[in-house]
Design a protein around this motif. Structure first.
Motif, PDB file in Angstrom:
ATOM      1  N   VAL A  33      46.880 -18.693  57.036  1.00  0.00           N
ATOM      2  CA  VAL A  33      45.542 -19.271  57.224  1.00  0.00           C
ATOM      3  C   VAL A  33      44.603 -18.822  56.115  1.00  0.00           C
ATOM      4  O   VAL A  33      43.819 -19.621  55.585  1.00  0.00           O
ATOM      5  N   ASP A  34      44.671 -17.562  55.718  1.00  0.00           N
ATOM      6  CA  ASP A  34      43.854 -17.096  54.591  1.00  0.00           C
ATOM      7  C   ASP A  34      44.110 -17.952  53.353  1.00  0.00           C
ATOM      8  O   ASP A  34      43.180 -18.414  52.686  1.00  0.00           O
TER       9      ASP A  34
ATOM     10  N   ALA B   5      45.555 -20.950  53.182  1.00  0.00           N
ATOM     11  CA  ALA B   5      45.235 -22.359  53.402  1.00  0.00           C
ATOM     12  C   ALA B   5      43.737 -22.617  53.285  1.00  0.00           C
ATOM     13  O   ALA B   5      43.307 -23.629  52.720  1.00  0.00           O
ATOM     14  N   ILE B   6      42.938 -21.697  53.785  1.00  0.00           N
ATOM     15  CA  ILE B   6      41.481 -21.833  53.657  1.00  0.00           C
ATOM     16  C   ILE B   6      41.082 -21.758  52.188  1.00  0.00           C
ATOM     17  O   ILE B   6      40.303 -22.577  51.688  1.00  0.00           O
TER      18      ILE B   6
ATOM     19  N   TYR C 173      46.294 -27.620  59.437  1.00  0.00           N
ATOM     20  CA  TYR C 173      47.199 -26.505  59.741  1.00  0.00           C
ATOM     21  C   TYR C 173      47.705 -26.730  61.157  1.00  0.00           C
ATOM     22  O   TYR C 173      46.913 -26.850  62.114  1.00  0.00           O
TER      23      TYR C 173
ATOM     24  N   GLN D  89      44.384 -17.838  65.122  1.00  0.00           N
ATOM     25  CA  GLN D  89      44.343 -18.040  63.678  1.00  0.00           C
ATOM     26  C   GLN D  89      44.154 -19.517  63.345  1.00  0.00           C
ATOM     27  O   GLN D  89      43.448 -19.866  62.390  1.00  0.00           O
ATOM     28  N   THR D  90      44.768 -20.387  64.120  1.00  0.00           N
ATOM     29  CA  THR D  90      44.594 -21.830  63.927  1.00  0.00           C
ATOM     30  C   THR D  90      43.148 -22.223  64.183  1.00  0.00           C
ATOM     31  O   THR D  90      42.572 -23.039  63.450  1.00  0.00           O
TER      32      THR D  90
ATOM     33  N   PHE E  97      41.101 -21.326  61.217  1.00  0.00           N
ATOM     34  CA  PHE E  97      41.224 -22.329  60.155  1.00  0.00           C
ATOM     35  C   PHE E  97      40.280 -23.503  60.425  1.00  0.00           C
ATOM     36  O   PHE E  97      39.587 -23.972  59.520  1.00  0.00           O
TER      37      PHE E  97
ATOM     38  N   GLY F 290      42.601 -27.653  62.577  1.00  0.00           N
ATOM     39  CA  GLY F 290      43.589 -26.746  63.129  1.00  0.00           C
ATOM     40  C   GLY F 290      44.140 -27.308  64.425  1.00  0.00           C
ATOM     41  O   GLY F 290      43.384 -27.524  65.379  1.00  0.00           O
TER      42      GLY F 290
END
Length: 234
Positions: free
Chosen positions: A105-106, A108-109, A116, A153-154, A157, A164
């Motif tokens: 996620v880090d 992807a952001i 995601y 975490q999703t 995101f 997400g």
């Protein structure tokens, strides 16, 4: 190597276009079900299914995220039911769902990824009575806590501006799974081919949590059916 963020395409444009996907756990049962369906839809893969990515190496994950439109985090290490009470047996699975999810996620952001997708399980609901996405999730087995972390975490995101999508899947049956036929006692089941189809559909769904299981079981799939336009086979 740092990854430069890109502007995210709109949901409408993604529904009309193909995507470049980063799929973790591509050789697992979900990855094998997803691949032909995603390819038939015109999507391409950032990495071959057999190629392994060190999901605990932030630099490697950031490099793999370049020019990616969507991430599907399918990697797990699911153990047998006989090992449910042994937390050590599930430690690697916990790391994949919790620590690897955070790293993905880090990245992807930072990369401006559009969507995601995180599959989890309907086992997080209370074991009795009907359930929907609005049913409170309170006490869960220790081996399911990391699934809830992956869901969080999703959500992180999505809070950062992407889409997400969490798919809470019923107990899988069919080729490559533990069961050839549905296990009705679990109250929420899903054929693996429909799980693959749901993952492809998730790429164009709005942010949120969606139950995906056979129609008519105790866990409601109404939200997914309404959003995706189809429901799993009975």
């Amino acid at each position: 190597m740092s990854t430069q963020a890109r502007s995210r395409p709109s949901l409408d444009s993604l529904q009309r276009s193909t995507m470049r996907l980063l799929v973790t756990g591509g050789t697992g049962v979900l990855g094998r079900a997803l691949e032909p369906l995603a390819q038939a839809a015109g999507h391409e893969f950032a990495m071959p299914r057999h190629e392994e990515l060190d999901l605990f190496d932030p630099s490697a994950v950031a490099d793999a995220m370049r020019e990616v439109d969507g991430v599907l985090h399918l990697a797990t290490r699911i153990r047998s039911l006989e090992q449910v009470s042994d937390p050590d047996a599930w430690r690697e699975n916990d790391r994949l769902r919790a620590e690897a999810s955070r790293i993905l996620v880090d990245a992807a952001i930072a990369a401006g990824v559009a969507v995601y997708v995180q599959p989890t399980v309907t086992f997080v609901y209370p074991p009795d009575g009907s359930a929907s996405e609005d049913t409170p999730v309170r006490a869960v087995l220790p081996i399911l806590r990391s699934a809830l972390v992956a869901e969080q975490q999703t959500e992180r995101f999505a809070s950062a501006g992407g889409r997400g999508v969490v798919l809470r899947l019923g107990l899988l049956d069919g080729p490559g799974t533990w069961y050839d036929e549905p296990m009705g006692d679990f109250g929420a089941t899903l054929h693996v081919s429909d799980a693959g189809r749901a993952l492809v559909s998730a790429l164009s769904l709005p942010s949120g949590i969606y139950n995906v299981c056979r129609d008519g079981e105790r866990v409601s799939t109404e939200r997914f059916t309404r959003a995706a336009g189809w429901h799993p086979q009975p």
